[in-house]
Design a protein around this motif. Sequence first.
Motif, PDB file in Angstrom:
ATOM      1  N   LEU A 142       0.925  -1.127   0.153  1.00 27.87           N
ATOM      2  CA  LEU A 142      -0.039   0.052  -0.074  1.00 27.87           C
ATOM      3  C   LEU A 142       0.884   1.257   0.023  1.00 27.87           C
ATOM      4  O   LEU A 142       0.647   2.141  -0.548  1.00 27.87           O
ATOM      5  CB  LEU A 142      -0.938   0.077   1.323  1.00 27.87           C
ATOM      6  N   ARG A 143       1.656   1.134   0.841  1.00 28.91           N
ATOM      7  CA  ARG A 143       2.868   2.246   0.921  1.00 28.91           C
ATOM      8  C   ARG A 143       3.453   2.547  -0.599  1.00 28.91           C
ATOM      9  O   ARG A 143       3.554   3.667  -0.744  1.00 28.91           O
ATOM     10  CB  ARG A 143       4.042   2.223   2.003  1.00 28.91           C
ATOM     11  N   ALA A 144       3.835   1.646  -1.093  1.00 28.24           N
ATOM     12  CA  ALA A 144       4.560   1.606  -2.593  1.00 28.24           C
ATOM     13  C   ALA A 144       3.463   2.090  -3.586  1.00 28.24           C
ATOM     14  O   ALA A 144       3.615   2.904  -4.319  1.00 28.24           O
ATOM     15  CB  ALA A 144       5.053   0.346  -3.014  1.00 28.24           C
ATOM     16  N   ALA A 145       2.278   1.751  -3.502  1.00 26.85           N
ATOM     17  CA  ALA A 145       1.398   2.051  -4.422  1.00 26.85           C
ATOM     18  C   ALA A 145       0.805   3.452  -4.404  1.00 26.85           C
ATOM     19  O   ALA A 145       0.548   4.068  -5.103  1.00 26.85           O
ATOM     20  CB  ALA A 145       0.050   1.136  -4.117  1.00 26.85           C
ATOM     21  N   VAL A 175      12.507  -2.877   3.935  1.00 26.60           N
ATOM     22  CA  VAL A 175      11.772  -3.390   3.046  1.00 26.60           C
ATOM     23  C   VAL A 175      11.061  -2.689   2.351  1.00 26.60           C
ATOM     24  O   VAL A 175      10.472  -1.664   2.946  1.00 26.60           O
ATOM     25  CB  VAL A 175      10.913  -4.689   3.602  1.00 26.60           C
ATOM     26  N   ALA A 176      10.867  -2.565   0.854  1.00 20.75           N
ATOM     27  CA  ALA A 176      10.092  -1.650   0.002  1.00 20.75           C
ATOM     28  C   ALA A 176       9.417  -2.338  -1.165  1.00 20.75           C
ATOM     29  O   ALA A 176       9.832  -3.373  -1.564  1.00 20.75           O
ATOM     30  CB  ALA A 176      10.855  -0.573  -0.240  1.00 20.75           C
ATOM     31  N   TYR A 177       8.395  -1.985  -1.563  1.00 17.46           N
ATOM     32  CA  TYR A 177       7.896  -2.453  -2.836  1.00 17.46           C
ATOM     33  C   TYR A 177       8.519  -1.298  -3.955  1.00 17.46           C
ATOM     34  O   TYR A 177       8.271   0.010  -3.708  1.00 17.46           O
ATOM     35  CB  TYR A 177       6.343  -2.390  -2.743  1.00 17.46           C
ATOM     36  N   THR A 178       8.523  -1.777  -5.169  1.00 14.19           N
ATOM     37  CA  THR A 178       8.903  -1.036  -6.044  1.00 14.19           C
ATOM     38  C   THR A 178       7.707  -0.231  -6.702  1.00 14.19           C
ATOM     39  O   THR A 178       6.547  -0.687  -6.299  1.00 14.19           O
ATOM     40  CB  THR A 178       9.493  -1.753  -7.479  1.00 14.19           C
ATOM     41  N   ASP A 179       7.604   1.072  -7.212  1.00 12.49           N
ATOM     42  CA  ASP A 179       6.501   1.636  -7.611  1.00 12.49           C
ATOM     43  C   ASP A 179       6.067   1.258  -9.071  1.00 12.49           C
ATOM     44  O   ASP A 179       6.627   0.014  -9.582  1.00 12.49           O
ATOM     45  CB  ASP A 179       6.457   3.167  -7.586  1.00 12.49           C
ATOM     46  N   HIS A 207       6.766   2.151 -11.966  1.00  9.72           N
ATOM     47  CA  HIS A 207       7.909   2.100 -12.793  1.00  9.72           C
ATOM     48  C   HIS A 207       9.031   1.253 -12.301  1.00  9.72           C
ATOM     49  O   HIS A 207      10.352   1.548 -12.883  1.00  9.72           O
ATOM     50  CB  HIS A 207       8.474   3.720 -13.069  1.00  9.72           C
ATOM     51  N   GLY A 208       8.729   0.557 -11.390  1.00  8.72           N
ATOM     52  CA  GLY A 208       9.936  -0.404 -10.837  1.00  8.72           C
ATOM     53  C   GLY A 208      10.992   0.353 -10.091  1.00  8.72           C
ATOM     54  O   GLY A 208      11.885  -0.280  -9.634  1.00  8.72           O
ATOM     55  N   ARG A 209      10.623   1.511  -9.625  1.00  6.42           N
ATOM     56  CA  ARG A 209      11.593   2.196  -8.913  1.00  6.42           C
ATOM     57  C   ARG A 209      11.512   1.928  -7.256  1.00  6.42           C
ATOM     58  O   ARG A 209      10.414   1.742  -6.784  1.00  6.42           O
ATOM     59  CB  ARG A 209      11.499   3.746  -8.794  1.00  6.42           C
ATOM     60  N   TYR A 210      12.580   2.114  -6.595  1.00  4.37           N
ATOM     61  CA  TYR A 210      12.415   1.749  -5.100  1.00  4.37           C
ATOM     62  C   TYR A 210      13.540   2.563  -4.345  1.00  4.37           C
ATOM     63  O   TYR A 210      14.337   3.305  -5.014  1.00  4.37           O
ATOM     64  CB  TYR A 210      12.982   0.368  -4.782  1.00  4.37           C
ATOM     65  N   ALA A 211      13.321   2.893  -3.254  1.00  2.54           N
ATOM     66  CA  ALA A 211      14.232   3.865  -2.177  1.00  2.54           C
ATOM     67  C   ALA A 211      14.257   2.802  -1.175  1.00  2.54           C
ATOM     68  O   ALA A 211      13.257   2.705  -0.322  1.00  2.54           O
ATOM     69  CB  ALA A 211      13.767   4.913  -2.193  1.00  2.54           C
ATOM     70  N   LEU A 212      15.343   2.489  -0.825  1.00  2.38           N
ATOM     71  CA  LEU A 212      15.706   1.981   0.521  1.00  2.38           C
ATOM     72  C   LEU A 212      16.492   2.674   1.762  1.00  2.38           C
ATOM     73  O   LEU A 212      17.471   3.225   1.309  1.00  2.38           O
ATOM     74  CB  LEU A 212      16.255   0.339   0.373  1.00  2.38           C
ATOM     75  N   ARG A 213      16.325   2.525   2.900  1.00  2.98           N
ATOM     76  CA  ARG A 213      17.135   3.261   3.969  1.00  2.98           C
ATOM     77  C   ARG A 213      18.034   2.334   4.610  1.00  2.98           C
ATOM     78  O   ARG A 213      17.617   1.298   5.352  1.00  2.98           O
ATOM     79  CB  ARG A 213      16.396   3.889   4.759  1.00  2.98           C
ATOM     80  N   PRO A 214      19.359   2.396   4.606  1.00  3.15           N
ATOM     81  CA  PRO A 214      20.307   1.584   5.096  1.00  3.15           C
ATOM     82  C   PRO A 214      20.174   1.804   6.578  1.00  3.15           C
ATOM     83  O   PRO A 214      20.163   2.873   7.143  1.00  3.15           O
ATOM     84  CB  PRO A 214      21.671   1.684   4.518  1.00  3.15           C
ATOM     85  N   ALA A 215      20.788   0.618   7.352  1.00  2.00           N
ATOM     86  CA  ALA A 215      21.031   0.885   8.842  1.00  2.00           C
ATOM     87  C   ALA A 215      22.274   1.496   9.100  1.00  2.00           C
ATOM     88  O   ALA A 215      22.549   1.978  10.442  1.00  2.00           O
ATOM     89  CB  ALA A 215      20.945  -0.517   9.469  1.00  2.00           C
ATOM     90  N   GLY A 216      23.281   1.235   8.294  1.00  2.73           N
ATOM     91  CA  GLY A 216      24.491   1.844   8.808  1.00  2.73           C
ATOM     92  C   GLY A 216      25.526   1.979   7.521  1.00  2.73           C
ATOM     93  O   GLY A 216      24.893   2.287   6.353  1.00  2.73           O
ATOM     94  N   THR A 217      26.678   1.773   7.697  1.00  6.36           N
ATOM     95  CA  THR A 217      27.765   1.791   6.554  1.00  6.36           C
ATOM     96  C   THR A 217      28.245   0.281   6.437  1.00  6.36           C
ATOM     97  O   THR A 217      27.724  -0.438   6.929  1.00  6.36           O
ATOM     98  CB  THR A 217      28.709   2.618   6.831  1.00  6.36           C
ATOM     99  N   GLY A 218      28.809   0.032   5.359  1.00  5.38           N
ATOM    100  CA  GLY A 218      29.627  -1.113   4.917  1.00  5.38           C
ATOM    101  C   GLY A 218      28.829  -1.815   3.935  1.00  5.38           C
ATOM    102  O   GLY A 218      27.797  -1.142   3.154  1.00  5.38           O
TER     103      GLY A 218
END
Length: 727
Positions: A638-641, A684-688, A690-701
């Motif tokens: 739902l958030r992705a849609a 975790v995310a769903y693509t929109d 157009h197949g695009r996504y955006a994820l938030r990393p927990a840290g570096t590496g």
Amino acid sequence: MISLPVRARPGIQTPPTARFSLRGVLALNPGPWLWGQALLVAGSGAAVFLCGVWAAGLTAGLAAFVGSWNVMLEQRTPAAHRRRLAPVTGVALVLAAMAGFTLSAVHASPWAVIGTGAALTAGCYYLCLVLRAAPPGGFLYLLAYSLCGATPVTTGQLPALLGWAAAGAAAGWLIALAETLAVGRAAEHRAVARAYRSLAALIAATGSERAEAARHTAVTDLDVTWQTVRRGATEAMRRSGEWQRLADLCRYAATAVAAAGALPHTTGRTALDAWHAAASTTAQRLEQQARRGRGPAPDEGPDPDPPPASRHRTPTDATARLHRALADARRSFRTTAPAGHRPADCARYPSLRTALAAGLRRRSFAWRHATRAGGAVLAAGVLTHLSGLTEPGWAMIAAGSVLLASDGVGTVNRAVQRCLGTLVGLGATAAVLALRPAEAVVVLLAAALVGLAQPFLAKNSALAMVVLTPGVLPLSYSGSGPYLPLLDDRLLTTALGCAVAVLTVPALWRRPDAALLRARLATAVRALTAEASGPHAEYIRRRTVLTALQNTGNAFRQALADLRPSQAALALWPSFLALQELGFHLAARPLSTTERDSAARALHGLAEAAEHGTPPRSGDPLPADWATPDARDAFRRLRAALGDGLPLPADDRLIRGQLRGPEGHPLPHTPVTLIDPNGTQADVAYTDAHGRYALRPAGTGRHLLIATADGTTAPTAHAVRVPVPGG
């Protein structure tokens, strides 16, 4: 951009599109009540008609016959509601008939006849919509007005005709009530049976492409069921054990529908077949009870077998809840329901004054549809008169009949039905007139065919016209001279009225726009965390969620049921599907206080995004153990849609990309998971779209990006490195 070679999963269900088809033109969809209702209307109408003709002549018989049309209420309307509604509809029919007789007596100008007919149409369509009067609703009053207006009378006959019309209305009321004495509360039992039939269909559709449509049908039928039970809820009935049983069955049905809509796709076929049989058996017993008009016969059959054990399931999951609800419904036929207890959520059906006021709200469908009907009837009458045709009333009747449909494609289908049925009916009329029948034969034929045709008007206009035309049209023939010009005029005016009705669709039928659809989405999202109190709080909360989903689904289907659905509505359709799935999961399982608080915070952001058309927040604020995995999955979808077609949030800390299949096509609405260096899930995310996504990393590496497109293909992983800020 990151392109992963994953296989495309099955796409989101195609939006419902109503298209013109010959099957839609010829379909009757009679329902279990139609044939008995047709015989009832034909028999009672013929009796009233012939009594009036025998006592005072053809005109008096017509007045009494028109007044008796309030017997047209469907059998699914409760007897208690009929007792309140039939006097109102009877008075309205008498007024419509007398308006026609009066204009005929004073030889009013065609403009007065057309204007009065249009005003009467708008008012009566509105009245029938807010009262939920059974079809053909407002069209019945226009037909009564036109038939009486085409009958030559004098002013001295008006008092006697008023008396005959009132007598016919009283006879129709008594016949309608007498018909309910033999079957008792048949309407309520049929309605509850319909809910369990829809439940059985929903269970059968689990895991298939029909699941989304079956969910909407189930909640719609459940709402209609409860409204029907409420309409029949007199004070005496509400204190009876039988009504308590019906209320309990409604509650079990709501629990079962919510649980069935949340069943996992992997549910075994054996369990589904058992639950389908249990729901079908419950519906069958209720239908048998409706036919008998007595209480339920004892059921000696066993309860459904317990659900098969399933790993990773708890006693509170959808499987156990569905089984328990069906078992409770089955046991209700073997026990005596307690009398005198006040059921949950048993507010009375609104009064006439409340219903009339509610229909005037800005977004109400009632006044918009009534305005559309009045405008179309006015335009049909004016164009017919300006064209030099002799009977503008026929064009007005044709337009009013076509406007019984509530959407554009339905209007086109009914217009074609009306023209084809009239053409065939005119052939039958020519055969009747060629025999030069005596007046007595014409009266008998009219009494039988007109009464028989009435129940078909709302189901199939073609069949209604085949029966109705040879019954009505001979009354307009003087018996001398050629009759072919009469048939030609009828065909031309019918075609003109149908054309006008179709052309008014884009002008007067307002489709829900994107703003309204977004508002409905936001309202439904907020309803997911609604709180309730009292002994049946969970049931009331569940009904609130399911009703919100039904209202949202109705708005989308109305917006998409057109020849050219708007792109804005099509773009929002995936959001509704995800919301519907999430709503069923949250309705099927009661949330703890902690889960409800976290859901309220998370869903508040989605409601704001849906209402204002802004991208939702990127992160996943839900705890890892919130609700069920399926509910969390539906929340992310739902958030992705809701973010489809909107720019992704500008944040340098996000990992962005576009998911593509092996052939290079973007993969919409596909889950993408980000794993941090410690092996835990970071986002975790769903693509929109157009197949695009955006994820938030927990840290570096070094992080691992995992995507999977269906439940059978192995996930595809891709390593990404998150640099140190400023490094």
